[in-house]
Design a protein around this motif. Structure first.
Motif, PDB file in Angstrom:
ATOM      1  N   LEU A 146       2.995   8.685   5.093  1.00  0.00           N
ATOM      2  CA  LEU A 146       2.631   8.708   6.508  1.00  0.00           C
ATOM      3  C   LEU A 146       3.854   8.458   7.377  1.00  0.00           C
ATOM      4  O   LEU A 146       4.023   9.095   8.420  1.00  0.00           O
ATOM      5  CB  LEU A 146       1.552   7.657   6.777  1.00  0.00           C
ATOM      6  N   SER A 147       4.723   7.559   6.964  1.00  0.00           N
ATOM      7  CA  SER A 147       5.940   7.279   7.732  1.00  0.00           C
ATOM      8  C   SER A 147       6.850   8.499   7.820  1.00  0.00           C
ATOM      9  O   SER A 147       7.480   8.737   8.855  1.00  0.00           O
ATOM     10  CB  SER A 147       6.693   6.104   7.113  1.00  0.00           C
ATOM     11  N   ASP A 148       6.928   9.277   6.729  1.00  0.00           N
ATOM     12  CA  ASP A 148       7.713  10.518   6.761  1.00  0.00           C
ATOM     13  C   ASP A 148       7.198  11.453   7.854  1.00  0.00           C
ATOM     14  O   ASP A 148       7.977  12.028   8.620  1.00  0.00           O
ATOM     15  CB  ASP A 148       7.627  11.242   5.414  1.00  0.00           C
ATOM     16  N   VAL A 149       5.887  11.590   7.905  1.00  0.00           N
ATOM     17  CA  VAL A 149       5.266  12.504   8.868  1.00  0.00           C
ATOM     18  C   VAL A 149       5.524  12.035  10.292  1.00  0.00           C
ATOM     19  O   VAL A 149       5.925  12.818  11.164  1.00  0.00           O
ATOM     20  CB  VAL A 149       3.759  12.620   8.591  1.00  0.00           C
ATOM     21  N   VAL A 150       5.297  10.756  10.545  1.00  0.00           N
ATOM     22  CA  VAL A 150       5.466  10.223  11.901  1.00  0.00           C
ATOM     23  C   VAL A 150       6.928  10.302  12.330  1.00  0.00           C
ATOM     24  O   VAL A 150       7.228  10.653  13.481  1.00  0.00           O
ATOM     25  CB  VAL A 150       4.940   8.783  11.985  1.00  0.00           C
ATOM     26  N   GLN A 151       7.839   9.993  11.414  1.00  0.00           N
ATOM     27  CA  GLN A 151       9.259  10.043  11.762  1.00  0.00           C
ATOM     28  C   GLN A 151       9.689  11.459  12.111  1.00  0.00           C
ATOM     29  O   GLN A 151      10.450  11.684  13.072  1.00  0.00           O
ATOM     30  CB  GLN A 151      10.112   9.500  10.612  1.00  0.00           C
ATOM     31  N   TRP A 152       9.225  12.443  11.349  1.00  0.00           N
ATOM     32  CA  TRP A 152       9.553  13.845  11.652  1.00  0.00           C
ATOM     33  C   TRP A 152       8.996  14.237  13.017  1.00  0.00           C
ATOM     34  O   TRP A 152       9.688  14.859  13.835  1.00  0.00           O
ATOM     35  CB  TRP A 152       8.994  14.760  10.560  1.00  0.00           C
ATOM     36  N   PHE A 153       7.754  13.846  13.285  1.00  0.00           N
ATOM     37  CA  PHE A 153       7.116  14.144  14.577  1.00  0.00           C
ATOM     38  C   PHE A 153       7.906  13.512  15.722  1.00  0.00           C
ATOM     39  O   PHE A 153       8.164  14.155  16.747  1.00  0.00           O
ATOM     40  CB  PHE A 153       5.681  13.620  14.546  1.00  0.00           C
ATOM     41  N   TYR A 168       0.841  -1.191   0.000  1.00  0.00           N
ATOM     42  CA  TYR A 168       0.000   0.000   0.000  1.00  0.00           C
ATOM     43  C   TYR A 168       0.880   1.246   0.000  1.00  0.00           C
ATOM     44  O   TYR A 168       1.867   1.334   0.733  1.00  0.00           O
ATOM     45  CB  TYR A 168      -0.922   0.026   1.220  1.00  0.00           C
ATOM     46  N   ASP A 169       0.535   2.216  -0.827  1.00  0.00           N
ATOM     47  CA  ASP A 169       1.287   3.459  -0.925  1.00  0.00           C
ATOM     48  C   ASP A 169       0.761   4.436   0.127  1.00  0.00           C
ATOM     49  O   ASP A 169      -0.329   4.996  -0.031  1.00  0.00           O
ATOM     50  CB  ASP A 169       1.141   4.041  -2.335  1.00  0.00           C
ATOM     51  N   TYR A 170       1.525   4.644   1.184  1.00  0.00           N
ATOM     52  CA  TYR A 170       1.085   5.500   2.285  1.00  0.00           C
ATOM     53  C   TYR A 170       1.284   6.989   2.008  1.00  0.00           C
ATOM     54  O   TYR A 170       1.131   7.806   2.919  1.00  0.00           O
ATOM     55  CB  TYR A 170       1.780   5.097   3.582  1.00  0.00           C
ATOM     56  N   SER A 171       1.608   7.336   0.772  1.00  0.00           N
ATOM     57  CA  SER A 171       1.526   8.735   0.363  1.00  0.00           C
ATOM     58  C   SER A 171       0.205   8.992  -0.360  1.00  0.00           C
ATOM     59  O   SER A 171      -0.055  10.110  -0.812  1.00  0.00           O
ATOM     60  CB  SER A 171       2.697   9.103  -0.551  1.00  0.00           C
ATOM     61  N   THR A 172      -0.642   7.964  -0.461  1.00  0.00           N
ATOM     62  CA  THR A 172      -1.957   8.098  -1.102  1.00  0.00           C
ATOM     63  C   THR A 172      -2.837   9.046  -0.296  1.00  0.00           C
ATOM     64  O   THR A 172      -2.941   8.906   0.923  1.00  0.00           O
ATOM     65  CB  THR A 172      -2.648   6.728  -1.197  1.00  0.00           C
ATOM     66  N   PRO A 173      -3.478  10.030  -0.937  1.00  0.00           N
ATOM     67  CA  PRO A 173      -4.361  10.927  -0.199  1.00  0.00           C
ATOM     68  C   PRO A 173      -5.456  10.166   0.546  1.00  0.00           C
ATOM     69  O   PRO A 173      -6.037   9.216   0.021  1.00  0.00           O
ATOM     70  CB  PRO A 173      -4.957  11.814  -1.298  1.00  0.00           C
ATOM     71  N   GLY A 174      -5.697  10.585   1.766  1.00  0.00           N
ATOM     72  CA  GLY A 174      -6.722   9.951   2.581  1.00  0.00           C
ATOM     73  C   GLY A 174      -6.472  10.222   4.055  1.00  0.00           C
ATOM     74  O   GLY A 174      -5.546  10.944   4.434  1.00  0.00           O
ATOM     75  N   TYR A 175      -7.331   9.629   4.888  1.00  0.00           N
ATOM     76  CA  TYR A 175      -7.246   9.783   6.334  1.00  0.00           C
ATOM     77  C   TYR A 175      -6.607   8.542   6.948  1.00  0.00           C
ATOM     78  O   TYR A 175      -6.939   7.407   6.576  1.00  0.00           O
ATOM     79  CB  TYR A 175      -8.635   9.984   6.939  1.00  0.00           C
ATOM     80  N   ALA A 221      -3.996  10.079  16.843  1.00  0.00           N
ATOM     81  CA  ALA A 221      -4.269  11.200  15.937  1.00  0.00           C
ATOM     82  C   ALA A 221      -4.842  10.693  14.631  1.00  0.00           C
ATOM     83  O   ALA A 221      -4.611   9.550  14.228  1.00  0.00           O
ATOM     84  CB  ALA A 221      -3.002  12.001  15.674  1.00  0.00           C
ATOM     85  N   ILE A 222      -5.580  11.564  13.976  1.00  0.00           N
ATOM     86  CA  ILE A 222      -5.999  11.346  12.592  1.00  0.00           C
ATOM     87  C   ILE A 222      -5.205  12.313  11.729  1.00  0.00           C
ATOM     88  O   ILE A 222      -5.257  13.532  11.920  1.00  0.00           O
ATOM     89  CB  ILE A 222      -7.506  11.569  12.408  1.00  0.00           C
ATOM     90  N   ILE A 223      -4.450  11.750  10.802  1.00  0.00           N
ATOM     91  CA  ILE A 223      -3.619  12.528   9.892  1.00  0.00           C
ATOM     92  C   ILE A 223      -4.154  12.357   8.483  1.00  0.00           C
ATOM     93  O   ILE A 223      -4.421  11.227   8.050  1.00  0.00           O
ATOM     94  CB  ILE A 223      -2.156  12.072   9.969  1.00  0.00           C
ATOM     95  N   GLN A 224      -4.318  13.450   7.777  1.00  0.00           N
ATOM     96  CA  GLN A 224      -4.831  13.418   6.411  1.00  0.00           C
ATOM     97  C   GLN A 224      -3.739  13.803   5.427  1.00  0.00           C
ATOM     98  O   GLN A 224      -3.136  14.873   5.530  1.00  0.00           O
ATOM     99  CB  GLN A 224      -6.009  14.372   6.258  1.00  0.00           C
ATOM    100  N   ILE A 225      -3.460  12.912   4.490  1.00  0.00           N
ATOM    101  CA  ILE A 225      -2.611  13.247   3.353  1.00  0.00           C
ATOM    102  C   ILE A 225      -3.531  13.849   2.297  1.00  0.00           C
ATOM    103  O   ILE A 225      -4.415  13.171   1.770  1.00  0.00           O
ATOM    104  CB  ILE A 225      -1.892  12.006   2.790  1.00  0.00           C
TER     105      ILE A 225
END
Length: 208
Positions: A133-140, A13-20, A79-83
């Motif tokens: 999503l992994s990019d976002v979580v890692q930065w956080f 699954y591509d976790y850069s796909t837009p969605g929640y 958290a809910i994160i939206q791409i």
């Protein structure tokens, strides 16, 4: 209680796909650093407020990401994160003009902030897509860990062993509006359900 969150990302699954995405990040060893639940309400300490601050700054770093419902708990974070991406169908309340205006505004704000402080490391802005999503979580995780370490040294925050957060994180792809509402409600009510939460460890402490 929402179960069946998995450590590993969904295969192929591509976790850069837009969605929640519903995300849960736990501290290493499930140790409590961020405050306490008192009378079914979460009382954040300074470390908890720091975690909240960096979550709210995620869109400053990634302008293709929106942050929604979240809750800092003593030893974990929901958290809910939206791409968002650039497809107007993904986020119908924002047209392309508004998105570009937001990007331009954020770029100006980031330029000024970099001139005033060194607090935010690695501040390159990603205007559209290409962010997982992994990019976002890692930065956080990086931002919260770095600031936590500084405050251990400067303000005697409770020290941690090697890592503040567990190596991975739990995720769930939100499939529809009904699920989004249900998960948002779960996050909001999480402090009220603390003693029923799988991450609640006070009883285990008392038994030790």
């Amino acid at each position: 209680m929402i179960h069946n969150r998995k450590h590993n990302r969904l295969q192929n699954y591509d976790y850069s796909t837009p969605g929640y995405y519903f995300v849960t990040i736990c501290t290493k060893g499930m140790l409590e650093y961020f405050g306490r639940v008192q009378n079914r309400k979460m009382e954040l300490n300074d470390a908890g407020r720091m975690v909240k601050k960096w979550f709210n700054r995620i869109p400053d770093k990634y302008s293709s990401v929106c942050c929604h419902a979240f809750c800092v708990m003593p030893n974990h974070f929901h958290a809910i994160i939206q791409i968002v991406g650039i497809d107007q169908c993904v986020c119908p309340d924002k047209n392309m003009v508004n998105i570009q205006e937001r990007v331009n505004t954020q770029e100006r704000a980031n330029t000024q902030e970099r001139a005033n402080t060194q607090e935010r490391a690695n501040t390159q802005v990603y205007p559209y897509g290409g962010v997982s999503l992994s990019d976002v979580v890692q930065w956080f995780k990086t931002m919260t860990t770095n600031e936590y370490i500084r405050n251990v040294k400067l303000h005697s925050w409770k020290p941690f062993d090697m890592k503040l957060w567990q190596r991975s994180f739990y995720d769930h792809i939100v499939r529809n509006d009904k699920e989004l509402i249900r998960i948002s409600d779960y996050i909001e009510k999480n402090p009220m359900l603390w003693k029923q939460d799988e991450n609640f460890i006070e009883l285990k402490k008392n038994e030790a």
